[in-house]
Motif scaffolding. Structure first.
Motif, PDB file in Angstrom:
ATOM      1  N   ASP A   9     -10.670  74.014 -38.347  1.00  8.04           N
ATOM      2  CA  ASP A   9     -10.632  73.442 -37.002  1.00  8.04           C
ATOM      3  C   ASP A   9     -11.761  74.009 -36.141  1.00  8.04           C
ATOM      4  O   ASP A   9     -12.374  73.281 -35.347  1.00  8.04           O
ATOM      5  CB  ASP A   9      -9.290  73.733 -36.315  1.00  8.04           C
ATOM      6  CG  ASP A   9      -8.124  73.000 -36.952  1.00  8.04           C
ATOM      7  OD1 ASP A   9      -8.341  72.036 -37.715  1.00  8.04           O
ATOM      8  OD2 ASP A   9      -6.968  73.399 -36.676  1.00  8.04           O
ATOM      9  N   SER A  10     -12.045  75.272 -36.312  1.00  9.74           N
ATOM     10  CA  SER A  10     -13.072  75.934 -35.496  1.00  9.74           C
ATOM     11  C   SER A  10     -14.487  75.441 -35.789  1.00  9.74           C
ATOM     12  O   SER A  10     -15.410  75.728 -35.027  1.00  9.74           O
ATOM     13  CB  SER A  10     -12.996  77.451 -35.681  1.00  9.74           C
ATOM     14  OG  SER A  10     -13.216  77.794 -37.039  1.00  9.74           O
ATOM     15  N   PHE A  15     -19.813  70.762 -35.386  1.00  3.82           N
ATOM     16  CA  PHE A  15     -20.118  69.438 -35.953  1.00  3.82           C
ATOM     17  C   PHE A  15     -20.408  68.444 -34.829  1.00  3.82           C
ATOM     18  O   PHE A  15     -21.357  67.663 -34.914  1.00  3.82           O
ATOM     19  CB  PHE A  15     -18.968  68.913 -36.800  1.00  3.82           C
ATOM     20  CG  PHE A  15     -18.677  69.652 -38.075  1.00  3.82           C
ATOM     21  CD1 PHE A  15     -19.473  70.683 -38.539  1.00  3.82           C
ATOM     22  CD2 PHE A  15     -17.563  69.296 -38.820  1.00  3.82           C
ATOM     23  CE1 PHE A  15     -19.181  71.350 -39.724  1.00  3.82           C
ATOM     24  CE2 PHE A  15     -17.265  69.943 -40.011  1.00  3.82           C
ATOM     25  CZ  PHE A  15     -18.065  70.975 -40.450  1.00  3.82           C
ATOM     26  N   TRP A  16     -19.559  68.445 -33.799  1.00  3.14           N
ATOM     27  CA  TRP A  16     -19.748  67.512 -32.683  1.00  3.14           C
ATOM     28  C   TRP A  16     -21.110  67.730 -32.025  1.00  3.14           C
ATOM     29  O   TRP A  16     -21.844  66.777 -31.766  1.00  3.14           O
ATOM     30  CB  TRP A  16     -18.627  67.656 -31.652  1.00  3.14           C
ATOM     31  CG  TRP A  16     -18.892  66.857 -30.416  1.00  3.14           C
ATOM     32  CD1 TRP A  16     -19.190  67.341 -29.180  1.00  3.14           C
ATOM     33  CD2 TRP A  16     -18.927  65.430 -30.304  1.00  3.14           C
ATOM     34  NE1 TRP A  16     -19.407  66.301 -28.301  1.00  3.14           N
ATOM     35  CE2 TRP A  16     -19.241  65.122 -28.960  1.00  3.14           C
ATOM     36  CE3 TRP A  16     -18.731  64.390 -31.203  1.00  3.14           C
ATOM     37  CZ2 TRP A  16     -19.362  63.807 -28.500  1.00  3.14           C
ATOM     38  CZ3 TRP A  16     -18.844  63.078 -30.743  1.00  3.14           C
ATOM     39  CH2 TRP A  16     -19.154  62.793 -29.415  1.00  3.14           C
ATOM     40  N   THR A  58     -17.782  72.633 -45.172  1.00  3.41           N
ATOM     41  CA  THR A  58     -18.638  73.153 -44.109  1.00  3.41           C
ATOM     42  C   THR A  58     -19.792  73.883 -44.776  1.00  3.41           C
ATOM     43  O   THR A  58     -19.589  74.629 -45.739  1.00  3.41           O
ATOM     44  CB  THR A  58     -17.846  74.122 -43.212  1.00  3.41           C
ATOM     45  OG1 THR A  58     -16.819  73.385 -42.548  1.00  3.41           O
ATOM     46  CG2 THR A  58     -18.746  74.793 -42.185  1.00  3.41           C
ATOM     47  N   VAL A  59     -20.991  73.659 -44.271  1.00  2.00           N
ATOM     48  CA  VAL A  59     -22.185  74.356 -44.751  1.00  2.00           C
ATOM     49  C   VAL A  59     -22.416  75.553 -43.843  1.00  2.00           C
ATOM     50  O   VAL A  59     -22.526  75.407 -42.622  1.00  2.00           O
ATOM     51  CB  VAL A  59     -23.417  73.424 -44.730  1.00  2.00           C
ATOM     52  CG1 VAL A  59     -24.666  74.188 -45.166  1.00  2.00           C
ATOM     53  CG2 VAL A  59     -23.182  72.192 -45.596  1.00  2.00           C
ATOM     54  N   LEU A  60     -22.476  76.716 -44.450  1.00  2.00           N
ATOM     55  CA  LEU A  60     -22.742  77.952 -43.713  1.00  2.00           C
ATOM     56  C   LEU A  60     -24.121  78.485 -44.086  1.00  2.00           C
ATOM     57  O   LEU A  60     -24.486  78.506 -45.260  1.00  2.00           O
ATOM     58  CB  LEU A  60     -21.694  79.017 -44.047  1.00  2.00           C
ATOM     59  CG  LEU A  60     -20.251  78.690 -43.700  1.00  2.00           C
ATOM     60  CD1 LEU A  60     -19.328  79.750 -44.265  1.00  2.00           C
ATOM     61  CD2 LEU A  60     -20.068  78.560 -42.199  1.00  2.00           C
ATOM     62  N   ASP A  63     -23.454  82.800 -42.543  1.00  2.00           N
ATOM     63  CA  ASP A  63     -22.134  82.773 -41.893  1.00  2.00           C
ATOM     64  C   ASP A  63     -22.077  81.965 -40.599  1.00  2.00           C
ATOM     65  O   ASP A  63     -21.093  82.035 -39.870  1.00  2.00           O
ATOM     66  CB  ASP A  63     -21.611  84.190 -41.651  1.00  2.00           C
ATOM     67  CG  ASP A  63     -21.355  84.932 -42.956  1.00  2.00           C
ATOM     68  OD1 ASP A  63     -20.861  84.298 -43.909  1.00  2.00           O
ATOM     69  OD2 ASP A  63     -21.653  86.134 -43.025  1.00  2.00           O
ATOM     70  N   GLU A  64     -23.108  81.205 -40.295  1.00  2.00           N
ATOM     71  CA  GLU A  64     -23.108  80.321 -39.126  1.00  2.00           C
ATOM     72  C   GLU A  64     -22.915  78.889 -39.607  1.00  2.00           C
ATOM     73  O   GLU A  64     -23.482  78.482 -40.624  1.00  2.00           O
ATOM     74  CB  GLU A  64     -24.446  80.441 -38.386  1.00  2.00           C
ATOM     75  CG  GLU A  64     -24.539  79.551 -37.171  1.00  2.00           C
ATOM     76  CD  GLU A  64     -25.892  79.645 -36.472  1.00  2.00           C
ATOM     77  OE1 GLU A  64     -26.189  78.761 -35.667  1.00  2.00           O
ATOM     78  OE2 GLU A  64     -26.656  80.595 -36.762  1.00  2.00           O
TER      79      GLU A  64
END
Length: 155
Positions: A9-10, A15-16, A58-60, A63-64
Motif C-alpha cells: 500500500d505504501s 506510483f501515482w 514494485t521496482v526498488l 531500497d527506493e
C-alpha cells in the motif's frame, strides 16, 4: 542495487507521482484513464493487486520505489509492462527490473508494445531478449493523436 518485491500500500503514492508526470506520460505515449484520475488510479491498483493472473512487482533501486513492472493477460497473449519514474531513467533500472520480472514468468512468448519513437523503452526490451515482430498505429492519449507503435516478442 535493483530488486523486485510485492506491491505494498505504501508504494501507491510513489506510483501515482510517477504516472502523473506529464513528461513521462508523453514519452510512454499510450496512457489510460488511471494516469489522470486518482480515484481511477486507486480502483485500477485494487483490481491489479487482487487478480492472481497478474504478476506485478514494485521496482526498488537502492531500497527506493523506482516504479513497477507486471506481466498480465491470458496464457497465449501474456504481455509485459513497466513504468519507471523519470528521476530513475538512464541508470539501467528498467533493464534490470524487466530482466528480473521475465525470470519470474515461465510463459512464453511474452509480448510488449512501445511507441516507435520511445527508443529507451525499445532498447530496454531488446536488452531483455525481446525482438521487434510488428508495427502498427494506435491512439496515444498523452499525445492526443495516433502514433506509430512497435510490437515486440520474447520467445
Amino acid at each position: 542495487m535493483i530488486s523486485l518485491r510485492d506491491v505494498r500500500d505504501s508504494d501507491l503514492p510513489a506510483f501515482w507521482e510517477q504516472l502523473s508526470d506529464p513528461a513521462a506520460r508523453h514519452v510512454a505515449a499510450v496512457t489510460r484513464d488511471y494516469h489522470y484520475d486518482r480515484v481511477r488510479f486507486e480502483s485500477h491498483w485494487a483490481k491489479v493487486r487482487s487478480n492472481p493472473d497478474i504478476l506485478v512487482r514494485t521496482v526498488l533501486a537502492d531500497d527506493e520505489v523506482a516504479g513497477h513492472a507486471a506481466v498480465y493477460g491470458p496464457p497465449d497473449e501474456r504481455e509485459v509492462t513497466y513504468w519507471i519514474g523519470r528521476e530513475h531513467w538512464g541508470r539501467g533500472i528498467a533493464t534490470a527490473a524487466l530482466a528480473a520480472l521475465v525470470g519470474l514468468e515461465d510463459t512464453r512468448p511474452l509480448h510488449a508494445h512501445a511507441a516507435a519513437d520511445n527508443a529507451g523503452s525499445i532498447r530496454v526490451l531488446e536488452k531483455c531478449g525481446f525482438v521487434v515482430t510488428g508495427h502498427g498505429r494506435g491512439f496515444a492519449r498523452a499525445r492526443d493523436g495516433e502514433i506509430d507503435e512497435v510490437r515486440l516478442t520474447l520467445a
